[in-house]
Scaffold this motif. Sequence first.
Motif, PDB file in Angstrom:
ATOM      1  N   GLN A 142       0.800  -1.342   0.019  1.00  0.00           N
ATOM      2  CA  GLN A 142       0.089  -0.038  -0.017  1.00  0.00           C
ATOM      3  C   GLN A 142       0.854   1.116  -0.046  1.00  0.00           C
ATOM      4  O   GLN A 142       0.463   2.099  -0.613  1.00  0.00           O
ATOM      5  CB  GLN A 142      -0.808   0.007   1.342  1.00  0.00           C
ATOM      6  CG  GLN A 142      -2.092   1.056   0.997  1.00  0.00           C
ATOM      7  CD  GLN A 142      -2.944   0.883   0.013  1.00  0.00           C
ATOM      8  OE1 GLN A 142      -3.316  -0.151  -0.395  1.00  0.00           O
ATOM      9  NE2 GLN A 142      -3.279   2.142  -0.662  1.00  0.00           N
ATOM     10  N   ARG A 145       1.854   1.997  -3.670  1.00  0.00           N
ATOM     11  CA  ARG A 145       0.482   2.602  -4.318  1.00  0.00           C
ATOM     12  C   ARG A 145       0.374   4.007  -4.110  1.00  0.00           C
ATOM     13  O   ARG A 145      -0.031   4.864  -4.822  1.00  0.00           O
ATOM     14  CB  ARG A 145      -0.682   1.559  -3.963  1.00  0.00           C
ATOM     15  CG  ARG A 145      -0.581   0.064  -4.480  1.00  0.00           C
ATOM     16  CD  ARG A 145      -2.173  -0.524  -3.965  1.00  0.00           C
ATOM     17  NE  ARG A 145      -1.933  -1.848  -4.577  1.00  0.00           N
ATOM     18  CZ  ARG A 145      -2.632  -2.078  -5.760  1.00  0.00           C
ATOM     19  NH1 ARG A 145      -3.372  -1.109  -6.325  1.00  0.00           N
ATOM     20  NH2 ARG A 145      -2.811  -3.250  -5.950  1.00  0.00           N
ATOM     21  N   THR A 155      -0.340   3.319 -11.993  1.00  0.00           N
ATOM     22  CA  THR A 155       0.352   2.111 -11.954  1.00  0.00           C
ATOM     23  C   THR A 155      -0.462   1.158 -12.991  1.00  0.00           C
ATOM     24  O   THR A 155      -1.615   1.469 -13.161  1.00  0.00           O
ATOM     25  CB  THR A 155      -0.046   1.329 -10.696  1.00  0.00           C
ATOM     26  OG1 THR A 155      -1.349   1.521 -10.037  1.00  0.00           O
ATOM     27  CG2 THR A 155       0.645   2.185  -9.598  1.00  0.00           C
TER      28      THR A 155
END
Length: 232
Positions: A142, A145, A155
């Motif tokens: 995470q 991201r 992404t």
Amino acid sequence: MIELTRQYGRYGYRRIAALLRDAGWQINDKRVERLWRREGLKVPMKQPKKGRLWLNDGSCVRLRPEYRDHVWSYDFVHHRTDDGKAFRTLNILDEHSRECLAIRVKRRLNSAEVIDALTDLFILRGVPAFIRSDNGPEFIAQAVRDWIAAVGAQTAYIEPGSPWENGYCESFNARFRDELLNGEVFYSLREAQILIEQWRNHYNTKRPHSALGYRPPAPEAIVPVETRPIMH
């Protein structure tokens, strides 16, 4: 030709011909091929052809790089030093230019290392539009991201068990292993870091790339020396 073949043992005659022309020889591929066969030199086996990289179902594999810094991709490669200890490399590529932007070499690489490597490149080159990667834990963390979204990139993860969807990185990793890792004994991590960085620079600035018309991805610029008048 024979000297270049000794130096770059996994190159075929077309790449050797391109290097000869870069060195000033006026020679074509056919003549190099005749000399190559006369000397009994081995032509490396061709890789089997892969299926289409681009699908029509809206998946990320449709994302085709259109310009430099449009799509970057990255992946891990595993290897060992002579003492049996494992190390990993994080390989980061520009898919359009085929340039290898960085290879980070460490015993362990995690999501924090991914962010750190990309941060260095963003400072030097700016932020790409898309970043394509495997769906391993280091890439889908995470923190990675959130950070990629915060800097303004998008992404594009590949499907599990579908390495052909990251074809640029897969092809680069195969060349990296075939031309360097399989032919070198690394006695320490530091030696691996130095030799791998030397190979990366050669790959970018010297190695002929078939998809680029047998030119290197980022040839070295020759800057003319400025001449100044001599003061008396």
